[in-house]
Design an enzyme around this catalytic site. Structure first.
Site, mmCIF file in Angstrom:
data_model
loop_
_atom_site.group_PDB
_atom_site.id
_atom_site.type_symbol
_atom_site.label_atom_id
_atom_site.label_comp_id
_atom_site.label_asym_id
_atom_site.label_seq_id
_atom_site.Cartn_x
_atom_site.Cartn_y
_atom_site.Cartn_z
ATOM 1 N N ASP A 1 0.920 -1.282 0.203
ATOM 2 C CA ASP A 1 0.091 -0.016 0.146
ATOM 3 C C ASP A 1 0.932 1.357 -0.054
ATOM 4 O O ASP A 1 1.903 1.265 0.390
ATOM 5 C CB ASP A 1 -0.894 0.136 1.525
ATOM 6 C CG ASP A 1 -2.159 -0.758 1.132
ATOM 7 O OD1 ASP A 1 -2.204 -1.760 0.257
ATOM 8 O OD2 ASP A 1 -3.215 -0.687 2.027
ATOM 9 N N HIS B 1 3.487 -2.358 3.330
ATOM 10 C CA HIS B 1 3.436 -0.998 2.687
ATOM 11 C C HIS B 1 4.757 -0.757 2.075
ATOM 12 O O HIS B 1 5.801 -1.003 2.615
ATOM 13 C CB HIS B 1 3.322 0.146 3.866
ATOM 14 C CG HIS B 1 1.875 0.091 4.667
ATOM 15 N ND1 HIS B 1 1.411 -1.027 5.569
ATOM 16 C CD2 HIS B 1 0.803 0.835 4.380
ATOM 17 C CE1 HIS B 1 0.279 -0.716 5.827
ATOM 18 N NE2 HIS B 1 0.100 0.234 5.313
#
Length: 243
Positions: free
Chosen positions: A61, A208
């Site tokens: 992400d 992430h």
């Protein structure tokens, strides 16, 4: 540590939203193909690969990130693993060539909104406008590339699952995360990644690579764990899609 130009991840909101991302209810299906995103989709939030056994889906992400995404792409290429990149529109604007590198590596794009806003209280019309603008930006950078998934920032879905499905994007949740916003200690993150992958076969893993903080620890954890698991027969696949 590299200097970061934007630090807007709201950690308390992220922590509070983990349960929302894991437990958000299924909603009615949407059949629209959208603007060439991903074909038919349903508003059910998927958290797995639909495959049994030693399988998982890696998702990243908040990128792209000029500091850590290139190294991550190298690690994935070295290990012949494809992942899903949930891209933040602000950073797509800043790093269009990185988006093209993600696509060239055979990875899958996911719409993660333009500004990483909390959508919980947004109207369907406002959500649709944001998602369409983000997809249009992605297509401007990488023409005609499918965008089969959507992930709501912070797991704050609100009415976004149905809107995303109507645009042909499957709402993408996760089966587990390694909380890599809390630390970038590679030893800690590698242990979390390995332990939680083993405990959740078939799950979507949330990690992430976005530039809100240094992500070198996340990349190093992936570089350590994936070769070991692949040697044991683990396979890395796309998340499920419905519709």
């Amino acid at each position: 540590m590299h200097k970061r130009s934007l630090r807007r991840l709201a950690v308390p909101a992220m922590l509070a939203a983990i349960a929302v991302g894991l437990a958000a209810p299924a909603q009615a299906g949407g059949a629209g193909p959208g603007q060439g995103q991903g074909g038919k989709a349903a508003a059910e939030i998927v958290t797995g690969t639909k495959l049994e056994g030693r399988t998982a889906a890696l998702t990243f992400d908040d990128g792209p990130n000029p500091y850590d995404t290139p190294r991550l792409l190298e690690v994935l290429k070295e290990n012949q693993v494809k992942a899903v990149f949930c891209l933040w529109g602000d950073f797509v604007k800043q790093n269009p060539e990185l988006v093209r590198q993600i696509v060239a590596g055979g990875h899958t794009l996911c719409n993660h909104t333009m500004n990483h806003d909390n959508l919980a209280a947004w109207t369907p019309e406002a959500i649709r406008e944001d998602l369409e603008a983000t997809s249009a930006l992605l297509h401007e950078v990488a023409p005609n590339v499918p965008i089969p998934y959507f992930r709501a920032p912070y797991g704050a879905w609100g009415q976004s699952p149905q809107v995303a499905a109507d645009l042909g994007m499957q709402p993408l949740g996760w089966g587990f995360t390694i909380e890599d916003w809390e630390t970038q200690d590679p030893d800690v993150l590698a242990e979390r990644l390995e332990t939680r992958l083993r405990a959740n076969p078939g799950a979507v893993a949330l990690l992430h690579d976005g530039p809100a903080m240094d992500r070198s620890g996340t990349v190093e954890a992936v570089a350590r764990v994936i070769p070991e698991l692949k040697a044991e027969g683990w396979r890395f696949h796309q998340p499920d899609r419905r519709g």
